[in-house]
Design a protein around this motif. Structure first.
Motif, PDB file in Angstrom:
ATOM      1  N   VAL A 117       9.260  23.180  -5.130  1.00  0.00           N
ATOM      2  CA  VAL A 117       8.169  22.209  -5.019  1.00  0.00           C
ATOM      3  C   VAL A 117       7.599  22.249  -3.607  1.00  0.00           C
ATOM      4  CG1 VAL A 117       7.624  19.741  -4.971  1.00  0.00           C
ATOM      5  CG2 VAL A 117       9.044  20.673  -6.808  1.00  0.00           C
ATOM      6  N   TRP A 118       6.276  22.303  -3.530  1.00  0.00           N
ATOM      7  CA  TRP A 118       5.580  22.300  -2.240  1.00  0.00           C
ATOM      8  C   TRP A 118       4.613  21.129  -2.186  1.00  0.00           C
ATOM      9  CZ3 TRP A 118       6.388  26.638  -5.152  1.00  0.00           C
ATOM     10  CH2 TRP A 118       6.987  27.753  -4.541  1.00  0.00           C
ATOM     11  N   ASP A 119       4.511  20.502  -1.017  1.00  0.00           N
ATOM     12  CA  ASP A 119       3.369  19.644  -0.739  1.00  0.00           C
ATOM     13  C   ASP A 119       2.220  20.618  -0.500  1.00  0.00           C
ATOM     14  OD1 ASP A 119       1.319  18.314   0.631  1.00  0.00           O
ATOM     15  OD2 ASP A 119       2.695  16.837   1.444  1.00  0.00           O
ATOM     16  N   ALA A 120       1.321  20.744  -1.461  1.00  0.00           N
ATOM     17  CA  ALA A 120       0.383  21.862  -1.503  1.00  0.00           C
ATOM     18  C   ALA A 120      -0.414  22.039  -0.221  1.00  0.00           C
ATOM     19  CB  ALA A 120      -0.551  21.706  -2.699  1.00  0.00           C
ATOM     20  N   ARG A 121      -1.058  20.981   0.251  1.00  0.00           N
ATOM     21  CA  ARG A 121      -1.914  21.115   1.427  1.00  0.00           C
ATOM     22  C   ARG A 121      -1.110  21.300   2.706  1.00  0.00           C
ATOM     23  NH1 ARG A 121      -6.448  23.322   0.025  1.00  0.00           N
ATOM     24  NH2 ARG A 121      -7.091  22.456  -1.974  1.00  0.00           N
ATOM     25  N   ALA A 122      -0.010  20.554   2.823  1.00  0.00           N
ATOM     26  CA  ALA A 122       0.814  20.698   4.016  1.00  0.00           C
ATOM     27  C   ALA A 122       1.378  22.101   4.120  1.00  0.00           C
ATOM     28  CB  ALA A 122       1.956  19.679   3.987  1.00  0.00           C
ATOM     29  N   PRO A 139       8.025  28.209   2.867  1.00  0.00           N
ATOM     30  CA  PRO A 139       9.215  27.535   2.332  1.00  0.00           C
ATOM     31  C   PRO A 139       8.841  26.297   1.522  1.00  0.00           C
ATOM     32  CG  PRO A 139       9.447  27.981   4.694  1.00  0.00           C
ATOM     33  CD  PRO A 139       8.019  28.240   4.350  1.00  0.00           C
ATOM     34  N   PRO A 140       9.453  26.113   0.364  1.00  0.00           N
ATOM     35  CA  PRO A 140       9.193  24.902  -0.423  1.00  0.00           C
ATOM     36  C   PRO A 140       9.790  23.674   0.247  1.00  0.00           C
ATOM     37  CG  PRO A 140      10.952  26.191  -1.436  1.00  0.00           C
ATOM     38  CD  PRO A 140      10.403  27.026  -0.311  1.00  0.00           C
ATOM     39  N   HIS A 141       9.274  22.505  -0.099  1.00  0.00           N
ATOM     40  CA  HIS A 141       9.780  21.259   0.461  1.00  0.00           C
ATOM     41  C   HIS A 141      11.000  20.753  -0.299  1.00  0.00           C
ATOM     42  CE1 HIS A 141       5.679  21.445   2.094  1.00  0.00           C
ATOM     43  NE2 HIS A 141       6.162  20.732   3.083  1.00  0.00           N
ATOM     44  N   ALA A 142      11.218  21.249  -1.505  1.00  0.00           N
ATOM     45  CA  ALA A 142      12.405  20.880  -2.279  1.00  0.00           C
ATOM     46  C   ALA A 142      12.704  21.977  -3.290  1.00  0.00           C
ATOM     47  CB  ALA A 142      12.200  19.548  -2.998  1.00  0.00           C
ATOM     48  N   ALA A 151       9.416  14.847  -2.640  1.00  0.00           N
ATOM     49  CA  ALA A 151       9.480  16.196  -3.194  1.00  0.00           C
ATOM     50  C   ALA A 151      10.775  16.396  -3.977  1.00  0.00           C
ATOM     51  CB  ALA A 151       9.365  17.232  -2.074  1.00  0.00           C
ATOM     52  N   GLU A 152      11.890  15.865  -3.452  1.00  0.00           N
ATOM     53  CA  GLU A 152      13.184  16.020  -4.123  1.00  0.00           C
ATOM     54  C   GLU A 152      13.203  15.330  -5.485  1.00  0.00           C
ATOM     55  OE1 GLU A 152      13.616  16.527   0.216  1.00  0.00           O
ATOM     56  OE2 GLU A 152      12.752  14.949  -1.045  1.00  0.00           O
ATOM     57  N   THR A 153      12.673  14.112  -5.543  1.00  0.00           N
ATOM     58  CA  THR A 153      12.641  13.379  -6.807  1.00  0.00           C
ATOM     59  C   THR A 153      11.683  14.034  -7.785  1.00  0.00           C
ATOM     60  OG1 THR A 153      13.153  11.318  -5.664  1.00  0.00           O
ATOM     61  CG2 THR A 153      12.206  11.134  -7.856  1.00  0.00           C
ATOM     62  N   PHE A 154      10.550  14.509  -7.287  1.00  0.00           N
ATOM     63  CA  PHE A 154       9.582  15.179  -8.153  1.00  0.00           C
ATOM     64  C   PHE A 154      10.192  16.445  -8.744  1.00  0.00           C
ATOM     65  CE2 PHE A 154       6.076  18.220  -8.770  1.00  0.00           C
ATOM     66  CZ  PHE A 154       5.331  17.521  -9.707  1.00  0.00           C
ATOM     67  N   ALA A 155      10.973  17.190  -7.947  1.00  0.00           N
ATOM     68  CA  ALA A 155      11.618  18.409  -8.440  1.00  0.00           C
ATOM     69  C   ALA A 155      12.546  18.093  -9.610  1.00  0.00           C
ATOM     70  CB  ALA A 155      12.395  19.098  -7.312  1.00  0.00           C
ATOM     71  N   TYR A 184       0.831  -1.210   0.000  1.00  0.00           N
ATOM     72  CA  TYR A 184       0.000   0.000   0.000  1.00  0.00           C
ATOM     73  C   TYR A 184       0.859   1.250   0.000  1.00  0.00           C
ATOM     74  CZ  TYR A 184      -2.971   3.684   1.935  1.00  0.00           C
ATOM     75  OH  TYR A 184      -3.614   4.859   2.168  1.00  0.00           O
ATOM     76  N   ALA A 185       2.028   1.171   0.671  1.00  0.00           N
ATOM     77  CA  ALA A 185       2.886   2.348   0.780  1.00  0.00           C
ATOM     78  C   ALA A 185       3.334   2.842  -0.578  1.00  0.00           C
ATOM     79  CB  ALA A 185       4.105   2.020   1.638  1.00  0.00           C
ATOM     80  N   ALA A 186       3.560   1.904  -1.509  1.00  0.00           N
ATOM     81  CA  ALA A 186       4.030   2.304  -2.829  1.00  0.00           C
ATOM     82  C   ALA A 186       2.978   3.083  -3.598  1.00  0.00           C
ATOM     83  CB  ALA A 186       4.439   1.063  -3.623  1.00  0.00           C
ATOM     84  N   GLY A 187       1.717   2.951  -3.182  1.00  0.00           N
ATOM     85  CA  GLY A 187       0.660   3.652  -3.893  1.00  0.00           C
ATOM     86  C   GLY A 187       0.323   5.011  -3.323  1.00  0.00           C
ATOM     87  N   LEU A 188       0.967   5.395  -2.232  1.00  0.00           N
ATOM     88  CA  LEU A 188       0.679   6.688  -1.635  1.00  0.00           C
ATOM     89  C   LEU A 188       1.122   7.809  -2.558  1.00  0.00           C
ATOM     90  CD1 LEU A 188       1.794   6.066   2.048  1.00  0.00           C
ATOM     91  CD2 LEU A 188      -0.538   6.163   1.159  1.00  0.00           C
ATOM     92  N   THR A 189       0.295   8.803  -2.727  1.00  0.00           N
ATOM     93  CA  THR A 189       0.633   9.921  -3.603  1.00  0.00           C
ATOM     94  C   THR A 189       0.472  11.239  -2.859  1.00  0.00           C
ATOM     95  OG1 THR A 189      -1.632  10.043  -4.450  1.00  0.00           O
ATOM     96  CG2 THR A 189      -0.061   8.682  -5.689  1.00  0.00           C
ATOM     97  N   THR A 190       1.147  12.244  -3.381  1.00  0.00           N
ATOM     98  CA  THR A 190       1.113  13.578  -2.801  1.00  0.00           C
ATOM     99  C   THR A 190       0.790  14.586  -3.886  1.00  0.00           C
ATOM    100  OG1 THR A 190       2.806  12.965  -1.193  1.00  0.00           O
ATOM    101  CG2 THR A 190       2.455  15.312  -1.538  1.00  0.00           C
ATOM    102  N   GLU A 191       0.006  15.591  -3.533  1.00  0.00           N
ATOM    103  CA  GLU A 191      -0.305  16.668  -4.468  1.00  0.00           C
ATOM    104  C   GLU A 191       0.778  17.742  -4.331  1.00  0.00           C
ATOM    105  OE1 GLU A 191      -4.324  18.981  -5.772  1.00  0.00           O
ATOM    106  OE2 GLU A 191      -3.731  19.221  -3.686  1.00  0.00           O
ATOM    107  N   TYR A 192       1.581  17.893  -5.369  1.00  0.00           N
ATOM    108  CA  TYR A 192       2.678  18.850  -5.353  1.00  0.00           C
ATOM    109  C   TYR A 192       2.358  20.064  -6.226  1.00  0.00           C
ATOM    110  CZ  TYR A 192       5.761  15.286  -3.325  1.00  0.00           C
ATOM    111  OH  TYR A 192       6.343  14.351  -2.507  1.00  0.00           O
ATOM    112  N   ALA A 193       2.633  21.236  -5.683  1.00  0.00           N
ATOM    113  CA  ALA A 193       2.611  22.465  -6.484  1.00  0.00           C
ATOM    114  C   ALA A 193       4.055  22.779  -6.847  1.00  0.00           C
ATOM    115  CB  ALA A 193       2.003  23.614  -5.678  1.00  0.00           C
ATOM    116  N   PHE A 194       4.289  23.205  -8.086  1.00  0.00           N
ATOM    117  CA  PHE A 194       5.652  23.518  -8.492  1.00  0.00           C
ATOM    118  C   PHE A 194       5.695  24.840  -9.250  1.00  0.00           C
ATOM    119  CE2 PHE A 194       3.897  21.193 -12.082  1.00  0.00           C
ATOM    120  CZ  PHE A 194       4.394  21.857 -13.198  1.00  0.00           C
TER     121      PHE A 194
END
Length: 204
Positions: free
Chosen positions: A148-153, A182-185, A112-116, A71-81
Motif C-alpha cells: 500500500v502506498w500513499d499515492a501522492r506522497a 517503498p510502500p507505506h505498508a 496505511a497499515e489498517t487499509f492494507a 475534523y481529524a476523523a474526516g481526513l482521508t488519504t488516497e491509497y494505491a494498492f
C-alpha cells in the motif's frame, strides 16, 4: 555519561533510508538545492536530517492542533494498492488473480497499515465466495502480499511526478513498484494462512 553526538554518529541512517523516512512522513518534495545530491554523503545526510527535523516539528504542531478535533476523523488519504502472490517454491511475485480486485486506488481515513489489512481481508473474502475461480491458484499453495502506498506522497518522494494521469487506477500500484518506491505498508500471508482464512470465510 554518553556523549549524545557520538551516540548519534553511530546511529546515522543512510541517504537512501532517509529518503524512505521522507516518504513515510509525507514530506513535501525537496528541490535540488535541498537535496544537495552532488555533495559528499555526510553533507547530504546532514541536509536531510535538518529538513526532517524541521518537518517533524511542523507536523508535531499540526498534530497538536488537530488533537480532539472532529475534523481529524474526516481526513482521508488516497491509497494505491497492489496484491501479489508467489507459489510456495516460486521466486517472483506476480499480480494475484482477479485483476479487478487485486490492484487499484481508494480513498480511506484509515492508516496505511489498517487499509492494507482491509484490502487483504476483502480479497480473501472474494476468494472464499468464488472458490471455483481460484481453485487452480490455491492448489499451488500461494503466498499472498499486499503493498500500500500513499499515492501522492510516494510520487513526491521520488522527486518527480509519475504521470498518474497517463495510467488507469489499477496500474498505479504497478507503476510505484516498478519505480522502486517503498510502500507505506505491507501485509503478507503464508499458504497456510491463506487456506485457513479462505476456509473460515467460506459460506457453503
Amino acid at each position: 555519561m554518553t556523549d549524545p553526538v557520538l551516540d548519534a554518529r553511530t546511529r546515522l541512517a543512510s541517504v537512501e533510508d532517509l529518503h524512505q523516512v521522507i516518504a513515510i512522513l509525507n514530506m513535501p518534495p525537496l528541490d535540488e538545492a535541498d537535496l544537495n545530491s552532488t555533495a559528499p554523503s555526510h553533507r547530504q545526510q546532514a541536509t536531510l536530517y535538518t529538513k526532517l527535523a524541521e518537518w517533524a516539528a511542523t507536523s508535531a504542531q499540526a498534530a497538536e492542533q488537530l488533537g480532539g478535533n472532529e475534523y481529524a476523523a474526516g481526513l482521508t488519504t488516497e491509497y494505491a494498492f497492489l496484491i501479489e502472490s508467489v507459489d510456495e517454491y516460486g521466486t517472483s511475485w506476480w499480480t494475484a488473480p482477479g485483476d479487478d480486485s487485486a490492484a487499484g486506488v481508494e480513498t480511506s481515513a484509515d492508516t496505511a497499515e489498517t487499509f492494507a489489512l482491509t484490502v487483504l481481508n476483502r480479497y480473501l473474502q472474494q476468494v472464499a465466495d468464488h472458490p471455483d475461480d481460484f481453485e487452480g491458484w490455491l492448489e499451488h499453495d500461494p503466498y499472498l502480499r499486499v503493498s500500500v502506498w500513499d499515492a501522492r506522497a510516494a510520487a513526491d518522494a521520488n522527486r518527480r511526478q509519475l504521470g498518474f494521469e497517463d495510467y488507469p487506477p489499477d496500474q498505479y500500484g504497478r507503476v510505484l513498484k516498478l519505480s522502486k518506491i517503498p510502500p507505506h505498508a505491507v501485509e503478507i500471508r503464508s499458504p497456510l494462512q491463506v487456506h485457513r482464512q479462505v476456509r473460515t470465510r467460506h459460506r457453503p
